[in-house]
Design an enzyme around this catalytic site. Sequence first.
Site, PDB file in Angstrom:
ATOM      1  N   GLY A  88     -45.865  20.592 -55.641  1.00 41.85           N
ATOM      2  CA  GLY A  88     -45.831  19.146 -55.857  1.00 41.85           C
ATOM      3  C   GLY A  88     -45.186  18.763 -57.178  1.00 41.85           C
ATOM      4  O   GLY A  88     -45.334  17.631 -57.658  1.00 41.85           O
ATOM      5  N   THR A  90     -42.070  18.096 -57.946  1.00 43.25           N
ATOM      6  CA  THR A  90     -41.090  16.996 -57.859  1.00 43.25           C
ATOM      7  C   THR A  90     -41.823  15.647 -57.889  1.00 43.25           C
ATOM      8  O   THR A  90     -41.418  14.705 -58.589  1.00 43.25           O
ATOM      9  CB  THR A  90     -40.294  17.109 -56.531  1.00 43.25           C
ATOM     10  OG1 THR A  90     -39.869  18.461 -56.365  1.00 43.25           O
ATOM     11  CG2 THR A  90     -39.103  16.186 -56.507  1.00 43.25           C
ATOM     12  N   TRP A  91     -42.901  15.591 -57.144  1.00 38.82           N
ATOM     13  CA  TRP A  91     -43.686  14.345 -57.068  1.00 38.82           C
ATOM     14  C   TRP A  91     -44.337  14.039 -58.424  1.00 38.82           C
ATOM     15  O   TRP A  91     -44.284  12.910 -58.917  1.00 38.82           O
ATOM     16  CB  TRP A  91     -44.755  14.520 -55.992  1.00 38.82           C
ATOM     17  CG  TRP A  91     -45.452  13.272 -55.557  1.00 38.82           C
ATOM     18  CD1 TRP A  91     -45.055  11.975 -55.784  1.00 38.82           C
ATOM     19  CD2 TRP A  91     -46.664  13.183 -54.798  1.00 38.82           C
ATOM     20  NE1 TRP A  91     -45.959  11.109 -55.219  1.00 38.82           N
ATOM     21  CE2 TRP A  91     -46.940  11.831 -54.613  1.00 38.82           C
ATOM     22  CE3 TRP A  91     -47.532  14.141 -54.266  1.00 38.82           C
ATOM     23  CZ2 TRP A  91     -48.068  11.395 -53.904  1.00 38.82           C
ATOM     24  CZ3 TRP A  91     -48.647  13.725 -53.558  1.00 38.82           C
ATOM     25  CH2 TRP A  91     -48.914  12.365 -53.385  1.00 38.82           C
ATOM     26  N   HIS A 145     -42.747  26.222 -65.173  1.00 40.78           N
ATOM     27  CA  HIS A 145     -43.536  26.967 -64.179  1.00 40.78           C
ATOM     28  C   HIS A 145     -44.235  28.154 -64.860  1.00 40.78           C
ATOM     29  O   HIS A 145     -44.826  28.985 -64.181  1.00 40.78           O
ATOM     30  CB  HIS A 145     -42.632  27.523 -63.080  1.00 40.78           C
ATOM     31  CG  HIS A 145     -42.114  26.510 -62.094  1.00 40.78           C
ATOM     32  ND1 HIS A 145     -42.877  25.481 -61.601  1.00 40.78           N
ATOM     33  CD2 HIS A 145     -40.909  26.417 -61.472  1.00 40.78           C
ATOM     34  CE1 HIS A 145     -42.153  24.786 -60.725  1.00 40.78           C
ATOM     35  NE2 HIS A 145     -40.957  25.320 -60.630  1.00 40.78           N
ATOM     36  N   ARG A 167     -51.940  23.440 -55.283  1.00 43.23           N
ATOM     37  CA  ARG A 167     -51.986  23.056 -53.875  1.00 43.23           C
ATOM     38  C   ARG A 167     -52.572  24.193 -53.046  1.00 43.23           C
ATOM     39  O   ARG A 167     -52.490  25.368 -53.479  1.00 43.23           O
ATOM     40  CB  ARG A 167     -50.525  22.788 -53.461  1.00 43.23           C
ATOM     41  CG  ARG A 167     -50.306  22.240 -52.116  1.00 43.23           C
ATOM     42  CD  ARG A 167     -48.816  22.078 -51.875  1.00 43.23           C
ATOM     43  NE  ARG A 167     -48.564  21.382 -50.634  1.00 43.23           N
ATOM     44  CZ  ARG A 167     -47.385  21.227 -50.071  1.00 43.23           C
ATOM     45  NH1 ARG A 167     -46.308  21.721 -50.670  1.00 43.23           N
ATOM     46  NH2 ARG A 167     -47.242  20.588 -48.936  1.00 43.23           N
ATOM     47  N   SER A 175     -44.283  26.194 -47.623  1.00 37.95           N
ATOM     48  CA  SER A 175     -43.270  25.395 -48.322  1.00 37.95           C
ATOM     49  C   SER A 175     -42.250  26.320 -48.998  1.00 37.95           C
ATOM     50  O   SER A 175     -41.028  26.104 -48.911  1.00 37.95           O
ATOM     51  CB  SER A 175     -43.964  24.495 -49.347  1.00 37.95           C
ATOM     52  OG  SER A 175     -43.038  23.668 -49.980  1.00 37.95           O
ATOM     53  N   ARG A 299     -39.282  18.260 -47.945  1.00 33.07           N
ATOM     54  CA  ARG A 299     -39.285  18.804 -46.577  1.00 33.07           C
ATOM     55  C   ARG A 299     -40.049  17.829 -45.701  1.00 33.07           C
ATOM     56  O   ARG A 299     -39.481  16.993 -45.052  1.00 33.07           O
ATOM     57  CB  ARG A 299     -39.878  20.217 -46.569  1.00 33.07           C
ATOM     58  CG  ARG A 299     -39.615  20.977 -45.287  1.00 33.07           C
ATOM     59  CD  ARG A 299     -40.167  22.378 -45.386  1.00 33.07           C
ATOM     60  NE  ARG A 299     -41.592  22.396 -45.653  1.00 33.07           N
ATOM     61  CZ  ARG A 299     -42.535  22.510 -44.725  1.00 33.07           C
ATOM     62  NH1 ARG A 299     -42.199  22.662 -43.458  1.00 33.07           N
ATOM     63  NH2 ARG A 299     -43.813  22.507 -45.059  1.00 33.07           N
ATOM     64  N   GLY A 301     -43.646  16.969 -46.925  1.00 28.29           N
ATOM     65  CA  GLY A 301     -44.645  16.425 -47.840  1.00 28.29           C
ATOM     66  C   GLY A 301     -45.995  16.155 -47.201  1.00 28.29           C
ATOM     67  O   GLY A 301     -46.629  15.150 -47.512  1.00 28.29           O
TER      68      GLY A 301
HETATM   69  P1  A3P Z   1     -43.384  20.722 -48.194  1.00 28.48           P
HETATM   70  O1  A3P Z   1     -42.424  21.844 -48.195  1.00 28.48           O
HETATM   71  O2  A3P Z   1     -44.732  21.129 -47.691  1.00 28.48           O
HETATM   72  O3  A3P Z   1     -42.883  19.510 -47.490  1.00 28.48           O
HETATM   73  P2  A3P Z   1     -42.170  21.306 -55.544  1.00 28.48           P
HETATM   74  O4  A3P Z   1     -41.797  19.940 -55.931  1.00 28.48           O
HETATM   75  O5  A3P Z   1     -43.205  21.929 -56.451  1.00 28.48           O
HETATM   76  O6  A3P Z   1     -40.989  22.162 -55.311  1.00 28.48           O
HETATM   77  O7  A3P Z   1     -42.942  21.183 -54.157  1.00 28.48           O
HETATM   78  C1  A3P Z   1     -42.253  20.813 -53.005  1.00 28.48           C
HETATM   79  C2  A3P Z   1     -43.220  20.237 -52.013  1.00 28.48           C
HETATM   80  O8  A3P Z   1     -43.595  18.909 -52.418  1.00 28.48           O
HETATM   81  C3  A3P Z   1     -42.576  20.098 -50.653  1.00 28.48           C
HETATM   82  O9  A3P Z   1     -43.627  20.266 -49.702  1.00 28.48           O
HETATM   83  C4  A3P Z   1     -42.062  18.663 -50.686  1.00 28.48           C
HETATM   84  O10 A3P Z   1     -41.817  18.104 -49.422  1.00 28.48           O
HETATM   85  C5  A3P Z   1     -43.211  17.985 -51.408  1.00 28.48           C
HETATM   86  N1  A3P Z   1     -42.819  16.720 -52.038  1.00 28.48           N
HETATM   87  C6  A3P Z   1     -41.672  16.445 -52.700  1.00 28.48           C
HETATM   88  N2  A3P Z   1     -41.662  15.169 -53.107  1.00 28.48           N
HETATM   89  C7  A3P Z   1     -42.822  14.619 -52.701  1.00 28.48           C
HETATM   90  C8  A3P Z   1     -43.383  13.306 -52.808  1.00 28.48           C
HETATM   91  N3  A3P Z   1     -42.740  12.325 -53.420  1.00 28.48           N
HETATM   92  N4  A3P Z   1     -44.596  13.096 -52.279  1.00 28.48           N
HETATM   93  C9  A3P Z   1     -45.262  14.093 -51.654  1.00 28.48           C
HETATM   94  N5  A3P Z   1     -44.785  15.341 -51.495  1.00 28.48           N
HETATM   95  C10 A3P Z   1     -43.574  15.614 -52.018  1.00 28.48           C
END
Ligand code: A3P
Length: 333
Positions: A88, A90-91, A145, A167, A175, A299, A301
Amino acid sequence: MELSSSSERQYNATKPSEDERDKSDKTYHKYIERISTLPVWGEDPRDKLYKYQNFWFSHYYLERIMFAQEHFRAQSSDIILSSAPKTGTTWLKALAFSIVTRNCFDDSMNPLLTSNPHDCVPFVEVDLAQNPPNRHLDHPLISTHIPYISLPESIIASGCKIIYICRDPKDVFVSMWQFACKVTQPIPLEMAFEMFCGGMYLYGPYLDHVLGYWKASLERPDMILFLKYEDLKRDTMSNLKTLAKFMGQPFSEEEERNGVSEKIIQLCSFEHLSNLEVNKSGKHRPEAPITVPNNAFFRNGKVGDSENHLTLEMKKCLDGIMEEKLRDSGLNF
Ligand code: A3P
C-alpha cells in the site's frame, strides 16, 4: 508553504545529477565487494537475492542501501513513509503528500493529477542517499522499504517520525507475484509461493519486516505510526485523520466543514488515481535497470483478492506461518 511545481509538468522527485551519480558509482566498489561475500539465492542475475542483516535484497537495492546506511542524513523534521513492497506504499504516499501539501495549490493543479505518487516522494535508497539535492524543500516526506533493523542510523537518531504500512501476507504475496509477472518475467505461482514462504521476497522475509516496525512502534508510539492496509480500506476517513494528526497537521474545524478530508480521500482513491492518464501510460524511473510502467502500481486494490489465486493448501500454509511468526506479538491480520 509554497510549491513551485505546476500541473503542466511532472512533479519529479527523482532527478539525479550526472556528476553526483558518477561520484557515488566510484564509492560503490566497496559495497559491490561486500555483497560478493554474502549468502546468495538464485542463479539468474536479474533475480538473484542477497542476504544482508537477515533480509533478502536485489543487488541493485542492496548497493544503495549500504550507501544510505553510511551516508544518508535524516533531519528531525523528516517524515519517513516505510513499507515492504506491495503493501500500500503508493496509496500511503498519495495520502501523506495530499495532507502535507493541502494548502499549496488549487485542486486542478495538484501534482498527483500529472505525476505518479512515487514521483512525488523521494525514495531514500534510490533517490536520496547519493543525491541529497533530491530532498524536497517544500515537503518533509521521504520513503523507504528498508527493514527497521537496517535503517540508516540517522533516521533513528534524528527522532524523525516514521509511518509504516503493512498488509495481510496472502494479499501481499499475490500482489507481488502479479507485479513481478508484469514488470519482469512470468513466474509460476507455485515457485513464487515457495520463495515467499521461505522468506525470499524483495526486502523479506515479509513478516520479519512487519515485526521489526511493529515492535519499534510499541516501544516508540510517539515516533512510529503503524498502519494496516485493511484498516485504511475499511475506514479511510479515521485513518486519514490519524495520519494528519501524527504528521502534526490535523484538519481544522474549518477544513472539516469544507470537506477537505473527503476531497483528499477522493483524489487518492484507487479508482481516481488509476484512471489518470499519467498512471495509465506513464513510466516510473525510466533510467533504472527495470523501468516500471505506472499502471503496475495499480492492479485492483482489493482486500482478500488472494482468495481468487491461492489454493486452499497455500492459504493454510501462509496462515500457519503467520500464526507461528506473530504468536505473542499482539499483531494479527
Ligand atoms: P493489488 O496488487 O492487490 O491490487 P505498493 O504501492 O506497496 O506497491 O502496493 C501495491 C498495491 O496497492 C496493489 O495491490 C495496488 O493495486 C494497491 N493500490 C495502489 N494504489 C492504491 C490506492 N489508491 N488505494 C488502494 N489500493 C491501492
